[in-house]
Design a protein around this motif. Structure first.
Motif, PDB file in Angstrom:
ATOM      1  N   VAL A 169       0.864  -1.188   0.000  1.00 52.96           N
ATOM      2  CA  VAL A 169       0.000   0.000   0.000  1.00 52.96           C
ATOM      3  C   VAL A 169       0.899   1.235   0.000  1.00 52.96           C
ATOM      4  CG1 VAL A 169      -1.800   1.283   1.195  1.00 52.96           C
ATOM      5  CG2 VAL A 169      -1.777  -1.225   1.292  1.00 52.96           C
ATOM      6  N   SER A 170       0.739   2.090  -0.989  1.00 49.68           N
ATOM      7  CA  SER A 170       1.530   3.322  -1.087  1.00 49.68           C
ATOM      8  C   SER A 170       0.596   4.520  -1.006  1.00 49.68           C
ATOM      9  CB  SER A 170       2.299   3.367  -2.412  1.00 49.68           C
ATOM     10  OG  SER A 170       3.141   2.238  -2.548  1.00 49.68           O
ATOM     11  N   TYR A 171       1.054   5.562  -0.330  1.00 46.14           N
ATOM     12  CA  TYR A 171       0.232   6.766  -0.129  1.00 46.14           C
ATOM     13  C   TYR A 171       1.021   8.001  -0.537  1.00 46.14           C
ATOM     14  CZ  TYR A 171      -2.159  10.542   2.418  1.00 46.14           C
ATOM     15  OH  TYR A 171      -2.778  11.703   2.751  1.00 46.14           O
ATOM     16  N   TYR A 172       0.392   8.828  -1.389  1.00 49.38           N
ATOM     17  CA  TYR A 172       1.029  10.062  -1.836  1.00 49.38           C
ATOM     18  C   TYR A 172       0.044  11.213  -1.657  1.00 49.38           C
ATOM     19  CZ  TYR A 172       4.134   6.714  -4.073  1.00 49.38           C
ATOM     20  OH  TYR A 172       4.991   5.661  -4.317  1.00 49.38           O
ATOM     21  N   LYS A 173       0.563  12.349  -1.241  1.00 52.83           N
ATOM     22  CA  LYS A 173      -0.269  13.530  -1.022  1.00 52.83           C
ATOM     23  C   LYS A 173       0.203  14.653  -1.936  1.00 52.83           C
ATOM     24  CE  LYS A 173      -2.138  16.347   2.787  1.00 52.83           C
ATOM     25  NZ  LYS A 173      -3.505  15.824   2.762  1.00 52.83           N
ATOM     26  N   LYS A 174      -0.736  15.380  -2.534  1.00 54.44           N
ATOM     27  CA  LYS A 174      -0.412  16.476  -3.432  1.00 54.44           C
ATOM     28  C   LYS A 174      -1.405  17.612  -3.235  1.00 54.44           C
ATOM     29  CE  LYS A 174      -1.860  16.179  -7.726  1.00 54.44           C
ATOM     30  NZ  LYS A 174      -3.080  17.022  -7.607  1.00 54.44           N
ATOM     31  N   GLU A 175      -1.084  18.764  -3.795  1.00 53.85           N
ATOM     32  CA  GLU A 175      -2.016  19.882  -3.770  1.00 53.85           C
ATOM     33  C   GLU A 175      -3.228  19.557  -4.629  1.00 53.85           C
ATOM     34  OE1 GLU A 175      -0.254  23.553  -4.869  1.00 53.85           O
ATOM     35  OE2 GLU A 175       1.221  23.553  -3.241  1.00 53.85           O
ATOM     36  N   ASN A 176      -4.369  20.104  -4.244  1.00 56.29           N
ATOM     37  CA  ASN A 176      -5.593  19.837  -4.988  1.00 56.29           C
ATOM     38  C   ASN A 176      -5.499  20.346  -6.426  1.00 56.29           C
ATOM     39  OD1 ASN A 176      -8.634  21.161  -5.629  1.00 56.29           O
ATOM     40  ND2 ASN A 176      -8.570  19.039  -4.977  1.00 56.29           N
ATOM     41  N   GLY A 177      -5.763  19.434  -7.371  1.00 55.40           N
ATOM     42  CA  GLY A 177      -5.696  19.813  -8.775  1.00 55.40           C
ATOM     43  C   GLY A 177      -6.706  19.088  -9.630  1.00 55.40           C
ATOM     44  N   GLY A 178      -7.518  18.237  -9.006  1.00 49.57           N
ATOM     45  CA  GLY A 178      -8.494  17.471  -9.764  1.00 49.57           C
ATOM     46  C   GLY A 178      -8.086  16.017  -9.902  1.00 49.57           C
ATOM     47  N   LYS A 179      -9.080  15.170 -10.134  1.00 48.87           N
ATOM     48  CA  LYS A 179      -8.848  13.731 -10.199  1.00 48.87           C
ATOM     49  C   LYS A 179      -7.794  13.362 -11.229  1.00 48.87           C
ATOM     50  CE  LYS A 179     -11.180   9.366 -11.318  1.00 48.87           C
ATOM     51  NZ  LYS A 179     -12.459   8.723 -11.739  1.00 48.87           N
ATOM     52  N   HIS A 180      -7.839  13.994 -12.406  1.00 49.74           N
ATOM     53  CA  HIS A 180      -6.901  13.618 -13.466  1.00 49.74           C
ATOM     54  C   HIS A 180      -5.453  13.897 -13.085  1.00 49.74           C
ATOM     55  CE1 HIS A 180      -7.792  17.838 -14.099  1.00 49.74           C
ATOM     56  NE2 HIS A 180      -6.821  17.958 -14.979  1.00 49.74           N
ATOM     57  N   THR A 181      -5.216  14.936 -12.284  1.00 47.66           N
ATOM     58  CA  THR A 181      -3.840  15.220 -11.856  1.00 47.66           C
ATOM     59  C   THR A 181      -3.379  14.205 -10.809  1.00 47.66           C
ATOM     60  OG1 THR A 181      -4.500  16.789 -10.105  1.00 47.66           O
ATOM     61  CG2 THR A 181      -4.191  17.674 -12.324  1.00 47.66           C
ATOM     62  N   ALA A 182      -4.322  13.759  -9.970  1.00 45.35           N
ATOM     63  CA  ALA A 182      -3.997  12.707  -8.994  1.00 45.35           C
ATOM     64  C   ALA A 182      -3.685  11.407  -9.724  1.00 45.35           C
ATOM     65  CB  ALA A 182      -5.157  12.519  -8.026  1.00 45.35           C
ATOM     66  N   LEU A 183      -4.442  11.119 -10.782  1.00 45.81           N
ATOM     67  CA  LEU A 183      -4.176   9.914 -11.573  1.00 45.81           C
ATOM     68  C   LEU A 183      -2.804   9.980 -12.227  1.00 45.81           C
ATOM     69  CD1 LEU A 183      -7.638   9.265 -13.262  1.00 45.81           C
ATOM     70  CD2 LEU A 183      -6.553   7.923 -11.458  1.00 45.81           C
TER      71      LEU A 183
END
Length: 295
Positions: free
Chosen positions: A58-72
């Protein structure tokens, strides 16, 4: 053969437990789970600490909010698997999902013309969502399947990881929504897919209840919508689809702030653009009025 399951999440920490339980229940554990937190403000960090397994990573990454496509995009770059499945935070996999994915990909892993294997989705009561596929077990073009055969409903695509890594979702400044079909259609210009009439993925089905929200999303993200519609103006799509998408491209291109020269140069079907420009401009005016009045 490793499957990477990528889950983008935004302020839905309480729902991840259902995803987690469905992964623990998988008959086959040849997968990794990648969680990408798209700038959540809830207690997702605390929940993720509970997700520990000796059977899969299980890997977890956190980023600034940018929309689902940027998280993908981030999750896909981190994926170590041969194949990638996108699993939303409010959905879950059926117990035999990974087992079926690996079984089906084993048949076609050496065929470089295949971009994805596509399964059905069902609702929480295990009713199939949308239509079943008209051709199964053989290479078939996704544009032909979805647009020419009018196959409706959300489906579960499991892509070759390399293709998604090489074709990230485009990111447009100040926009946080982009339909995933923009990449699915792009890949369909060069690759086929394999279709399996079996559900492996359960999700909440809202039917037409999202139409108003989708309209607002489109109005607030015109660059992404223009790019998506532009992709559907090429000859691989049925004439009616090309016609409607050209009209939508013209309207959303203007909503982006493009002038007629920029809009024309960017269009992939310039002949149809010239034929439909007056009607596309009228559609732009109509949408502008709806936005002004908050409709």
């Amino acid at each position: 053969m490793l499957v990477s399951i990528v889950t983008p999440v935004y302020n839905r920490a309480h729902l991840l437990i259902r995803v987690w339980k469905s992964l623990l229940s998988q008959h086959c554990k040849n997968f990794e789970w990648i969680i990408v937190d798209d700038g959540s403000t809830d207690n997702i960090d605390d929940n993720v600490r509970l997700f520990v397994s000796n059977d899969f990573v299980v890997s977890y990454y956190k980023k600034e909010n940018g929309g689902k496509h940027t998280a993908l995009n981030l999750g896909i770059t981190k994926a170590k698997g041969d194949y990638i499945l996108i699993l939303d935070s409010d959905d879950f996999l059926l117990d035999n999902a990974v087992e079926l994915i690996i079984s089906e990909w084993e048949k076609f892993k050496c065929n470089s013309d295949i971009a994805a294997i596509v399964f059905l989705k069902c609702d929480y009561n295990y009713n199939i969502i949308g239509d079943k596929f008209v051709a199964t077990g053989v290479p078939y073009n996704n544009i032909r399947m979805r647009y020419k055969n009018h196959i409706s409903g959300d489906k579960c695509e499991v892509f070759r990881a390399k293709l998604l890594k090489d074709n990230p979702f485009p990111v447009f400044k100040s926009e946080k929504f982009l339909s995933e079909c923009i990449i699915w259609n792009k890949l369909s210009e060069s690759y086929d897919m394999i279709y399996v009439n079996q559900a492996i993925y359960a999700c909440e089905y809202l039917g037409d209840g999202l139409s108003q929200n989708v309209r607002k999303l489109f109005y607030n993200n015109p660059k992404g919508v223009a790019a998506m519609e532009n992709g559907k103006t090429i000859k691989m799509f049925p004439f009616y689809t090309r016609l409607i998408s050209t009209l939508q491209y013209i309207a959303y291109s203007y909503l982006c702030g493009n002038n007629i020269k920029q809009s024309y140069i960017g269009c992939r079907n310039k002949k149809m653009y010239l034929m439909l420009w007056p009607f596309g401009k009228l559609l732009f005016i109509y949408k502008k009025l709806r936005i002004s009045y908050g409709i």
